[in-house]
Write a protein that holds these residues in place. Structure first.
Motif, PDB file in Angstrom:
ATOM      1  N   UNK A 116     -23.497  -1.314  -4.529  1.00  0.00           N
ATOM      2  CA  UNK A 116     -23.939  -1.924  -3.267  1.00  0.00           C
ATOM      3  C   UNK A 116     -22.820  -2.107  -2.241  1.00  0.00           C
ATOM      4  N   UNK A 117     -21.560  -2.174  -2.691  1.00  0.00           N
ATOM      5  CA  UNK A 117     -20.467  -2.472  -1.766  1.00  0.00           C
ATOM      6  C   UNK A 117     -19.616  -1.252  -1.424  1.00  0.00           C
ATOM      7  N   UNK A 118     -19.997  -0.089  -1.974  1.00  0.00           N
ATOM      8  CA  UNK A 118     -19.183   1.120  -1.819  1.00  0.00           C
ATOM      9  C   UNK A 118     -18.921   1.473  -0.362  1.00  0.00           C
ATOM     10  N   UNK A 119     -19.927   1.355   0.477  1.00  0.00           N
ATOM     11  CA  UNK A 119     -19.789   1.769   1.885  1.00  0.00           C
ATOM     12  C   UNK A 119     -19.566   0.600   2.835  1.00  0.00           C
ATOM     13  N   UNK A 120     -19.245  -0.579   2.310  1.00  0.00           N
ATOM     14  CA  UNK A 120     -18.878  -1.677   3.198  1.00  0.00           C
ATOM     15  C   UNK A 120     -17.654  -1.253   4.025  1.00  0.00           C
ATOM     16  N   UNK A 121     -17.603  -1.607   5.298  1.00  0.00           N
ATOM     17  CA  UNK A 121     -16.523  -1.120   6.176  1.00  0.00           C
ATOM     18  C   UNK A 121     -15.121  -1.365   5.633  1.00  0.00           C
ATOM     19  N   UNK A 122     -14.870  -2.557   5.091  1.00  0.00           N
ATOM     20  CA  UNK A 122     -13.533  -2.878   4.616  1.00  0.00           C
ATOM     21  C   UNK A 122     -13.188  -2.077   3.356  1.00  0.00           C
ATOM     22  N   UNK A 123     -14.133  -1.932   2.461  1.00  0.00           N
ATOM     23  CA  UNK A 123     -13.909  -1.156   1.238  1.00  0.00           C
ATOM     24  C   UNK A 123     -13.700   0.318   1.585  1.00  0.00           C
ATOM     25  N   UNK A 124     -14.532   0.842   2.471  1.00  0.00           N
ATOM     26  CA  UNK A 124     -14.410   2.244   2.868  1.00  0.00           C
ATOM     27  C   UNK A 124     -13.075   2.506   3.568  1.00  0.00           C
ATOM     28  N   UNK A 125     -12.628   1.554   4.395  1.00  0.00           N
ATOM     29  CA  UNK A 125     -11.336   1.719   5.070  1.00  0.00           C
ATOM     30  C   UNK A 125     -10.202   1.759   4.059  1.00  0.00           C
ATOM     31  N   UNK A 126     -10.279   0.892   3.046  1.00  0.00           N
ATOM     32  CA  UNK A 126      -9.234   0.869   2.029  1.00  0.00           C
ATOM     33  C   UNK A 126      -9.215   2.171   1.232  1.00  0.00           C
ATOM     34  N   UNK A 127     -10.382   2.724   0.912  1.00  0.00           N
ATOM     35  CA  UNK A 127     -10.435   3.997   0.178  1.00  0.00           C
ATOM     36  C   UNK A 127      -9.813   5.115   1.011  1.00  0.00           C
ATOM     37  N   UNK A 128     -10.114   5.151   2.303  1.00  0.00           N
ATOM     38  CA  UNK A 128      -9.543   6.186   3.166  1.00  0.00           C
ATOM     39  C   UNK A 128      -8.021   6.053   3.223  1.00  0.00           C
ATOM     40  N   UNK A 129      -7.544   4.816   3.328  1.00  0.00           N
ATOM     41  CA  UNK A 129      -6.097   4.600   3.373  1.00  0.00           C
ATOM     42  C   UNK A 129      -5.446   5.034   2.063  1.00  0.00           C
ATOM     43  N   UNK A 130      -6.069   4.743   0.924  1.00  0.00           N
ATOM     44  CA  UNK A 130      -5.538   5.154  -0.374  1.00  0.00           C
ATOM     45  C   UNK A 130      -5.349   6.658  -0.432  1.00  0.00           C
ATOM     46  N   UNK A 131      -6.387   7.404  -0.040  1.00  0.00           N
ATOM     47  CA  UNK A 131      -6.302   8.861  -0.082  1.00  0.00           C
ATOM     48  C   UNK A 131      -5.172   9.372   0.815  1.00  0.00           C
ATOM     49  N   UNK A 132      -5.018   8.776   1.979  1.00  0.00           N
ATOM     50  CA  UNK A 132      -3.966   9.212   2.907  1.00  0.00           C
ATOM     51  C   UNK A 132      -2.585   8.920   2.331  1.00  0.00           C
ATOM     52  N   UNK A 133      -2.393   7.712   1.772  1.00  0.00           N
ATOM     53  CA  UNK A 133      -1.099   7.342   1.209  1.00  0.00           C
ATOM     54  C   UNK A 133      -0.741   8.221   0.020  1.00  0.00           C
ATOM     55  N   UNK A 134      -1.735   8.521  -0.820  1.00  0.00           N
ATOM     56  CA  UNK A 134      -1.494   9.382  -1.978  1.00  0.00           C
ATOM     57  C   UNK A 134      -1.115  10.790  -1.532  1.00  0.00           C
ATOM     58  N   UNK A 135      -1.825  11.318  -0.540  1.00  0.00           N
ATOM     59  CA  UNK A 135      -1.542  12.672  -0.051  1.00  0.00           C
ATOM     60  C   UNK A 135      -0.123  12.773   0.507  1.00  0.00           C
ATOM     61  N   UNK A 136       0.319  11.746   1.214  1.00  0.00           N
ATOM     62  CA  UNK A 136       1.668  11.757   1.767  1.00  0.00           C
ATOM     63  C   UNK A 136       2.724  11.799   0.666  1.00  0.00           C
ATOM     64  N   UNK A 137       2.517  10.998  -0.376  1.00  0.00           N
ATOM     65  CA  UNK A 137       3.501  10.981  -1.458  1.00  0.00           C
ATOM     66  C   UNK A 137       3.443  12.243  -2.300  1.00  0.00           C
ATOM     67  N   UNK A 138       2.244  12.763  -2.535  1.00  0.00           N
ATOM     68  CA  UNK A 138       2.134  14.011  -3.294  1.00  0.00           C
ATOM     69  C   UNK A 138       2.891  15.139  -2.584  1.00  0.00           C
TER      70      UNK A 138
END
Length: 318
Positions: free
Chosen positions: A285-307
């Motif tokens: 139920x909370x997967x697409x909440x704005x704050x949760x979705x923003x955090x997931x997007x940031x995680x992917x970006x941070x991981x891609x930069x370090x990779x």
């Protein structure tokens, strides 16, 4: 209770908390009202619907109650998400649970980037819990959870949870620079690693899998001790106790500073072995909440930069 199409929201709110927290008293404490009021709300809702929602003997929802709660909980989460979007995502903290090693060696260092990357330059506050205990999403202990799962463990997922792979790192052996292998301080042949003291976490399973995928016998040497967490195993490696398995998310700083080095054999590099992945998990139920979705997007970006920064040939010495 009125005879309208819907029960009053206070009644539905109480029912949602009973379902999420697993009991009338817990729901009452969460809502800061008496348990007698919550009990009356539950009875009124059952009368309104004409079905039994709550087993007062076991303290659990009935089958009809669980089905109804799944939809009511999702609807209330949608309303909370819509309200947060209007008020501003920074109105409440984002509670994230994370395995100890990943939070200590990677996530905690980068969380300020999540806040300062927001448009308002203050961003949402993240309440980080560094723990190897998994949260109960049913009881709203966390908005999201990050941890490493071996591939076999990641195959099963509860129906009320969603998961997304964040990173699938290569696993390689590391040791302290002072750790000497043989007379020349190097692995002459790949199989020489079988004679070294291998630092283990909970068991020898990770080492056995890694050795097998290198084409070696999954024979694991007797450990000096077993350490229940990855960051404790790395403490043992830094102190020269033996060889540990690690990945860049856990040892990038150690490799850069020289506290640890990769061990590579003279007869060729290791095979790039991936035994599992880091996952972000959240209740459906909370997967697409704005704050949760923003955090997931940031995680992917941070991981891609370090990779990209770590994109060196697998198994190379550092």
């Amino acid at each position: 209770m009125s005879s309208g199409t819907l029960p009053p929201f206070a009644v539905l709110r109480a029912f949602d908390r009973v379902g999420r927290l697993g009991g009338i008293r817990k729901a009452a404490h969460s809502l800061q009202i008496s348990h007698a009021i919550v009990s009356r709300h539950m009875a009124a809702l059952e009368t309104f619907l004409g079905v039994t929602l709550y087993n007062r003997r076991t303290g659990e929802l009935t089958e009809a109650g669980r089905r109804y709660h799944a939809r009511i909980s999702a609807a209330i989460s949608d309303m909370e998400a819509a309200t947060s979007a209007v008020k501003g995502a920074h109105a409440r903290p984002l509670t994230i649970w994370c395995s100890a090693g990943f939070s200590l060696h990677w996530l905690a260092q980068r969380l300020p980037d999540f806040r300062t990357g927001a448009r308002d330059r203050s961003g949402p506050l993240v309440d980080l819990h560094s723990t190897d205990t998994e949260p109960s999403f049913r009881h709203d202990e966390a908005d999201g959870d990050i941890r490493y799962l071996f591939d076999d463990d990641a195959k099963t997922l509860p129906d009320d949870m969603r998961a997304e792979e964040i990173a699938r790192p290569v696993v390689f052996p590391v040791a302290a620079p002072s750790f000497r292998i043989g007379r020349h301080g190097a692995l002459r042949k790949r199989e020489d690693i079988l004679d070294l003291p291998m630092i283990q976490e909970r068991s020898d399973a990770e080492w056995a899998s890694w050795l097998s995928l290198q084409g070696l016998s999954p024979r694991v040497s007797q450990p000096v001790a077993r350490y229940g967490q990855a960051h404790l195993a790395l403490v043992a490696a830094r102190s020269g106790q033996g060889v540990a398995l690690a990945n860049h998310y856990l040892v990038a700083d150690d490799l850069a500073s020289g506290r640890l080095v990769k061990l590579s054999p003279d007869d060729g590099p290791w095979e790039p072995v991936r035994l599992g992945a880091y996952y972000f998990r959240c209740s459906r139920p909370r997967w697409n909440e704005p704050l949760v979705a923003r955090f997931r997007r940031w995680l992917h970006k941070a991981v891609a930069q370090d990779e990209q920064a770590w994109s060196v040939p697998d198994g190379s010495a550092t």
